[in-house]
Write a protein that holds these residues in place. Structure first.
Motif, mmCIF file in Angstrom:
data_model
loop_
_atom_site.group_PDB
_atom_site.id
_atom_site.type_symbol
_atom_site.label_atom_id
_atom_site.label_comp_id
_atom_site.label_asym_id
_atom_site.label_seq_id
_atom_site.Cartn_x
_atom_site.Cartn_y
_atom_site.Cartn_z
ATOM 1 N N ILE A 143 62.535 59.734 24.897
ATOM 2 C CA ILE A 143 62.579 60.726 25.970
ATOM 3 C C ILE A 143 61.156 60.974 26.455
ATOM 4 C CG2 ILE A 143 63.059 63.142 26.568
ATOM 5 C CD1 ILE A 143 65.343 63.099 24.564
ATOM 6 N N VAL A 144 60.980 60.961 27.754
ATOM 7 C CA VAL A 144 59.716 61.337 28.386
ATOM 8 C C VAL A 144 59.974 62.609 29.177
ATOM 9 C CG1 VAL A 144 57.916 60.689 30.013
ATOM 10 C CG2 VAL A 144 58.911 58.954 28.508
ATOM 11 N N ILE A 145 59.188 63.638 28.908
ATOM 12 C CA ILE A 145 59.318 64.904 29.634
ATOM 13 C C ILE A 145 58.272 64.944 30.737
ATOM 14 C CG2 ILE A 145 59.250 67.420 29.457
ATOM 15 C CD1 ILE A 145 59.841 67.090 26.450
ATOM 16 N N GLY A 146 58.719 64.973 31.977
ATOM 17 C CA GLY A 146 57.812 65.054 33.117
ATOM 18 C C GLY A 146 57.732 63.761 33.884
ATOM 19 N N ILE B 44 57.669 61.894 24.399
ATOM 20 C CA ILE B 44 56.356 62.006 25.043
ATOM 21 C C ILE B 44 56.428 63.153 26.034
ATOM 22 C CG2 ILE B 44 54.637 60.918 26.534
ATOM 23 C CD1 ILE B 44 55.489 58.213 25.390
ATOM 24 N N SER B 45 55.632 64.185 25.806
ATOM 25 C CA SER B 45 55.567 65.325 26.727
ATOM 26 C C SER B 45 54.390 65.142 27.671
ATOM 27 C CB SER B 45 55.390 66.626 25.950
ATOM 28 O OG SER B 45 55.043 67.687 26.844
ATOM 29 N N THR B 46 54.662 65.209 28.963
ATOM 30 C CA THR B 46 53.588 65.167 29.962
ATOM 31 C C THR B 46 53.507 66.487 30.717
ATOM 32 O OG1 THR B 46 54.921 64.267 31.798
ATOM 33 C CG2 THR B 46 54.001 62.686 30.229
ATOM 34 N N VAL B 47 54.025 67.539 30.101
ATOM 35 C CA VAL B 47 53.982 68.875 30.714
ATOM 36 C C VAL B 47 52.521 69.253 30.971
ATOM 37 C CG1 VAL B 47 54.555 71.312 30.406
ATOM 38 C CG2 VAL B 47 56.101 69.535 29.540
ATOM 39 N N PRO B 48 52.180 69.742 32.173
ATOM 40 C CA PRO B 48 50.790 70.089 32.474
ATOM 41 C C PRO B 48 50.226 71.144 31.536
ATOM 42 C CG PRO B 48 52.089 70.015 34.492
ATOM 43 C CD PRO B 48 53.063 69.914 33.345
ATOM 44 N N MET B 49 48.924 71.091 31.348
ATOM 45 C CA MET B 49 48.219 72.036 30.479
ATOM 46 C C MET B 49 48.578 73.484 30.807
ATOM 47 S SD MET B 49 44.085 72.381 30.292
ATOM 48 C CE MET B 49 43.235 73.814 29.611
ATOM 49 N N ASN B 50 48.625 73.819 32.088
ATOM 50 C CA ASN B 50 48.819 75.215 32.484
ATOM 51 C C ASN B 50 50.219 75.738 32.222
ATOM 52 O OD1 ASN B 50 46.175 75.318 33.256
ATOM 53 N ND2 ASN B 50 46.565 75.641 35.438
ATOM 54 N N THR B 51 51.200 74.842 32.040
ATOM 55 C CA THR B 51 52.578 75.304 31.832
ATOM 56 C C THR B 51 53.155 74.882 30.485
ATOM 57 O OG1 THR B 51 53.401 73.368 33.054
ATOM 58 C CG2 THR B 51 53.117 75.417 34.290
ATOM 59 N N LEU B 52 52.363 74.218 29.664
ATOM 60 C CA LEU B 52 52.838 73.801 28.340
ATOM 61 C C LEU B 52 53.289 75.006 27.529
ATOM 62 C CD1 LEU B 52 53.171 71.374 26.417
ATOM 63 C CD2 LEU B 52 50.835 71.794 25.631
ATOM 64 N N ALA C 170 46.458 77.918 22.954
ATOM 65 C CA ALA C 170 45.324 78.680 23.492
ATOM 66 C C ALA C 170 44.828 78.055 24.797
ATOM 67 C CB ALA C 170 44.193 78.740 22.473
ATOM 68 N N ALA C 171 44.756 76.720 24.820
ATOM 69 C CA ALA C 171 44.310 76.032 26.029
ATOM 70 C C ALA C 171 45.262 76.288 27.188
ATOM 71 C CB ALA C 171 44.188 74.538 25.766
ATOM 72 N N SER C 172 46.560 76.252 26.893
ATOM 73 C CA SER C 172 47.549 76.467 27.948
ATOM 74 C C SER C 172 47.524 77.904 28.462
ATOM 75 C CB SER C 172 48.943 76.111 27.429
ATOM 76 O OG SER C 172 49.910 76.240 28.451
ATOM 77 N N LYS C 173 47.361 78.846 27.546
ATOM 78 C CA LYS C 173 47.327 80.249 27.971
ATOM 79 C C LYS C 173 46.086 80.551 28.804
ATOM 80 C CE LYS C 173 50.214 82.262 24.345
ATOM 81 N NZ LYS C 173 50.273 83.166 23.166
ATOM 82 N N GLU C 174 44.950 79.967 28.424
ATOM 83 C CA GLU C 174 43.737 80.170 29.212
ATOM 84 C C GLU C 174 43.829 79.417 30.525
ATOM 85 O OE1 GLU C 174 38.970 80.337 28.399
ATOM 86 O OE2 GLU C 174 40.034 78.592 27.618
ATOM 87 N N GLY C 175 44.333 78.199 30.471
ATOM 88 C CA GLY C 175 44.507 77.380 31.665
ATOM 89 C C GLY C 175 43.220 76.781 32.163
ATOM 90 N N HIS C 176 43.335 75.660 32.870
ATOM 91 C CA HIS C 176 42.161 75.102 33.537
ATOM 92 C C HIS C 176 41.929 75.840 34.848
ATOM 93 C CE1 HIS C 176 44.709 72.950 36.394
ATOM 94 N NE2 HIS C 176 45.397 72.414 35.394
ATOM 95 N N THR C 177 40.853 75.518 35.540
ATOM 96 C CA THR C 177 40.472 76.310 36.719
ATOM 97 C C THR C 177 41.243 75.958 37.985
ATOM 98 O OG1 THR C 177 38.721 74.785 37.429
ATOM 99 C CG2 THR C 177 38.117 76.492 35.818
ATOM 100 N N GLY C 178 41.911 74.806 38.019
ATOM 101 C CA GLY C 178 42.520 74.342 39.258
ATOM 102 C C GLY C 178 43.648 75.220 39.751
ATOM 103 N N LYS C 179 43.310 76.225 40.541
ATOM 104 C CA LYS C 179 44.300 77.188 41.026
ATOM 105 C C LYS C 179 44.198 77.405 42.536
ATOM 106 C CE LYS C 179 46.375 78.947 37.236
ATOM 107 N NZ LYS C 179 47.824 79.192 37.096
ATOM 108 N N TYR D 257 56.635 74.993 37.284
ATOM 109 C CA TYR D 257 56.576 73.835 36.399
ATOM 110 C C TYR D 257 55.229 73.107 36.467
ATOM 111 C CZ TYR D 257 61.583 74.689 36.545
ATOM 112 O OH TYR D 257 62.821 75.293 36.475
ATOM 113 N N ILE D 258 54.376 73.492 37.408
ATOM 114 C CA ILE D 258 53.077 72.834 37.600
ATOM 115 C C ILE D 258 51.939 73.790 37.234
ATOM 116 C CG2 ILE D 258 51.543 71.746 39.265
ATOM 117 C CD1 ILE D 258 53.970 70.044 38.727
ATOM 118 N N GLY D 259 51.900 74.947 37.884
ATOM 119 C CA GLY D 259 50.943 75.990 37.520
ATOM 120 C C GLY D 259 49.509 75.727 37.920
ATOM 121 N N GLY D 260 49.283 74.829 38.860
ATOM 122 C CA GLY D 260 47.909 74.589 39.287
ATOM 123 C C GLY D 260 47.753 73.247 39.975
#
Length: 431
Positions: free
Chosen positions: A2-5, A253-261, A276-285, A368-371
């Protein structure tokens, strides 16, 4: 399997698994494949509303384009004839070579942390952990670095604008290490970096490449199928989707983006660094959009420092008495997709121009994307990158947000999708 995303990481992984003879199910939460890319239409022109640009120095995407015989086309404004830039609220307009001369000098000051143009920090652009020189800069933001260097106000304004478009947010949030990493991907030359980031597009569109990947790998595809929970034991992984249905696989294999994992439940729970990385999120907003004005201004580029709502915009195409431009801005409460809101800001650069039409997609608001693309905050190179790459039991992770090379780009997504798929294939072959 199974591939997610169903973005480029997921579709690449599914292609590799399928070609290895593995039956593969591809689950995509959104109604279309493509992840943070989307080929649509604006003013009767094919238009990329998400990830767009590719280059032959982006090895993974170029290999795929070569494999499938896809072509390239240019963005006109990537090689502008005229440029305009804002300093202290005033706009200076000159031939583009004047802008480039000042900007190149500013970037050299910005990135020369070692007296060698930054070359010792990431000597191998696609092997970020080859040395540890970057660690001393991971607690610094790009704004910290701009304040640190001996630069003119004009140079600082240009750098501010550049960082704002690269991190797609307030430069005060952008990790300086990521800019040094980008600089290494441009062979420590900002002109080469710009060419590799914003000049060439896939002639058949990003959707054209996604289609080729899926046709080649032949996975079973389920769209509008959001994953809610991933449970594993010693022998299998169970993936439960929004309607309650559960699918079983030997590996996932999960390909869920960092911001929505963080929105997907895992049992057992994911390692704390991932969460922690997902909750903080990257800057691309920020926002990416296209707009058409009632003037033909040719090949044109404009930039402005944060907090001006548009960090940079340039010509997409000029025809007749109209010009269509592509624009990028940090997060704002302004509705820049409203021509009446956008026009006064454009007029500061192009007096008298009227915005006729605007189009864009709010990636940061998509559940489902978040950024948009991934640019790390300070400390995330240390705390997030390796963690986001780490497999956990029978669940593996692949995303453009954790690429070693062109992280945040289509190339980075393909890199991770291919690498992780072959990690899974090798593990299954040894079992």
């Amino acid at each position: 399997m199974i591939v997610i995303g169903g973005g480029f990481a997921g579709c690449t992984a599914a292609r590799e698994l399928g070609n290895a003879g593995l039956k593969t199910l591809l689950l995509e939460a959104r109604p279309i494949l493509g992840g943070r890319t989307h080929t649509g239409e604006f003013n009767n022109h094919p238009t990329e509303f998400g990830g767009t640009w590719v280059h032959w120095c982006q090895p993974h995407v170029w290999a795929e384009m070569t494999r499938y015989g896809l072509g390239v086309k240019e963005s006109a404004g990537a090689v502008p004839d005229k440029a305009a830039w804002m300093v202290d609220g005033k706009v200076r307009t000159e031939p583009a070579n004047v802008y480039l001369e000042i900007f190149v000098a500013a970037m050299q000051k910005f990135c020369d942390v070692d007296g060698m143009g930054g070359m010792t920090v990431f000597p191998q652009a696609h092997a970020p952990f080859a040395t540890e020189g970057w660690k001393q800069y991971d607690g610094m933001t790009c704004l910290d670095r701009i304040a640190q260097i001996d630069a003119t106000e004009e140079e600082k304004a240009m750098l501010n604008s550049w960082v704002a478009i690269c991190c797609h947010n307030d430069p005060a949030l952008a990790g300086f290490v990521d800019m040094l990493k980008w600089y290494s991907l441009g062979d420590f030359n900002v002109g080469l970096l710009w060419d590799r980031c914003g000049h060439y597009k896939i002639k058949e569109g990003t959707a054209g490449l996604i289609k080729k990947l899926v046709e080649d790998g032949k996975p079973e595809v389920k769209l509008s199928t959001a994953v809610k929970k991933v449970t594993q034991n010693a022998d299998a992984v169970f993936v439960t989707v929004e309607n309650g249905e559960t699918f079983k696989a030997k590996r996932v294999i999960s390909t869920v983006p960092m911001n929505t994992l963080k929105n997907v439940e895992f049992d057992p729970p994911l390692m704390p660094a991932k969460i922690a990385a997902s909750k903080e999120g990257h800057t691309g907003k920020g926002v990416k959009f296209y707009f058409t004005i009632d003037k033909n201004i040719g090949n044109y580029l404009a930039s402005a420092p944060y907090p001006f709502p548009i960090s940079m915009f340039w010509t997409e195409y000029a025809e007749g008495d109209h010009t269509t431009l592509v624009a990028f801005g940090a997060p704002t409460e302004l509705d820049l997709l409203d021509p009446t809101v956008l026009t006064p800001h454009v007029n500061q650069f192009i007096p008298g121009a009227k915005v006729l039409d605007v189009a864009g997609f709010p990636w940061a608001e998509d559940e489902y994307i978040g950024g948009t693309w991934c640019f790390y905050r300070k400390g995330q190179f240390t705390n997030a990158l390796a963690a986001l790459q780490t497999e956990e039991g029978l669940v593996h992770f692949a995303s453009a947000d954790s690429a070693n090379g062109w992280r945040g780009f289509i190339d980075g997504a393909i890199e991770r999708g291919s690498h992780v798929a072959h990690t899974v294939i090798n593990a299954l072959n040894k079992a």
